[in-house]
Design an enzyme around this catalytic site. Structure first.
Site, mmCIF file in Angstrom:
data_model
loop_
_atom_site.group_PDB
_atom_site.id
_atom_site.type_symbol
_atom_site.label_atom_id
_atom_site.label_comp_id
_atom_site.label_asym_id
_atom_site.label_seq_id
_atom_site.Cartn_x
_atom_site.Cartn_y
_atom_site.Cartn_z
ATOM 1 N N PRO A 15 -24.094 46.566 36.590
ATOM 2 C CA PRO A 15 -23.821 47.099 35.135
ATOM 3 C C PRO A 15 -23.326 45.728 34.185
ATOM 4 O O PRO A 15 -22.498 45.015 34.689
ATOM 5 C CB PRO A 15 -22.924 48.017 35.344
ATOM 6 C CG PRO A 15 -23.086 48.696 36.549
ATOM 7 C CD PRO A 15 -23.397 47.602 37.466
ATOM 8 N N GLU A 16 -23.801 45.767 33.309
ATOM 9 C CA GLU A 16 -23.756 44.459 32.197
ATOM 10 C C GLU A 16 -22.843 45.247 31.184
ATOM 11 O O GLU A 16 -22.476 46.232 31.115
ATOM 12 C CB GLU A 16 -24.864 43.706 31.797
ATOM 13 C CG GLU A 16 -25.354 43.131 33.216
ATOM 14 C CD GLU A 16 -26.572 42.377 32.830
ATOM 15 O OE1 GLU A 16 -26.804 41.529 31.594
ATOM 16 O OE2 GLU A 16 -27.479 41.989 33.717
#
Length: 292
Positions: free
Chosen positions: A2-3
């Site tokens: 996840p960014e």
């Protein structure tokens, strides 16, 4: 992994469903979930029991929830979470069956929905950290740069710091001490928007190119946020278990041999730091090798 958009979507969910609630019980189901809490699982649970989670904040890809004592006074400590590659923070009804990869559970004094930390690959983790000032960034996270969506982001300082680096521009974008929250997906998408190849030397960038790149980063992060983030499989979901839909709008990442949305040239894939980079050969020509 996840960014920024995915972690921000989770933060917003925590702010809505968890902030302001008091923890009644903590159940650690797997020791790796709290390996960053050096005092151990029992201490982790005891420290949180009876405390109130007062808010939900994010720095880069980290989340932290400041704690208040039972009398409402700030504790100057916070619950810190990193999702790793597959971590999920889910808000579930107590009667819902346990997830296969449930690692930790938080029950609340109001008897409502509980918070669950689910992590298939166990690379994520939770810890209670010192957080003087409550809402201020915990000292252990202070080295992480603010992200380009933050109102305090300094464009001139970023431009100067980027051009001082003697490295490739994509490597610089993944450096969380330079710019927070940008990972492999959004680096590729931003570079495509700025018409820059990821191997372009940072010290050769003009200020105008840096401004275009930053505009591309902000655009792609903002659009992804509006779509709930990018989900390629069931490992990334928001706190209610919903997937994000920005994968439908990706221009280059994961689009090998598909036509570039701008010029129609087939997208290429190149090896990069044990991962993959995607770009358009026409819009983003590879820079010439430097003379030695």
């Amino acid at each position: 992994m996840p960014e920024l958009p995915e972690v921000e979507v989770v933060r917003r969910g925590l702010a809505r469903w968890v902030a302001g609630r008091t923890i009644a019980e903590v159940e650690v189901r797997h020791p790796r979930a709290v390996r960053r809490h050096l005092e151990g699982a029992e201490h982790f649970a005891a420290t949180l029991t009876g405390r109130t989670l007062t808010a939900a904040h994010r720095r880069g890809k980290y989340l932290w929830l400041p704690l208040a004592e039972s009398d409402g006074s700030p504790s100057e400590r916070a619950l810190v979470a990193h999702l790793g590659m597959s971590g999920q923070l889910l808000v579930e009804k107590p009667e819902e069956p346990d997830e296969v990869h449930l690692r930790a559970r938080f029950r609340f004094t109001d008897g409502g929905r509980e918070l669950r930390f689910v992590d298939q690959r166990t690379f994520g983790g939770l810890a209670v950290e010192d957080a003087p000032g409550g809402d201020d960034v915990p000292p252990r996270l202070a080295h992480i740069a603010i992200d380009p969506l933050d109102p305090g982001f300094d464009v001139d300082a970023f431009s100067a710091a980027l051009r001082r680096r003697h490295t490739e521009v994509k490597r610089a974008l993944l450096d969380q001490t330079l710019i927070g929250g940008v990972g492999n997906i959004y680096a590729d998408e931003s570079l495509w928007r700025a018409r820059l190849h990821g191997a372009r030397p940072t010290d050769k960038l003009t200020r105008a190119q840096v401004v275009d790149l930053l505009e591309g980063i902000r655009d792609v992060l903002g659009q992804s946020l509006a779509q709930g983030g990018t989900s390629f499989d069931s490992l990334y979901v928001d706190v209610n278990g919903q997937s994000g839909y920005f994968s439908r709008h990706l221009a280059v990442y994961g689009q090998l041999d598909r036509p570039c949305p701008r010029c129609g040239t087939p997208i290429r894939r190149e090896s990069f730091m044990n991962r993959s980079s995607y770009s358009c050969p026409q819009c983003q020509p590879r820079p010439r090798a430097r003379r030695t």
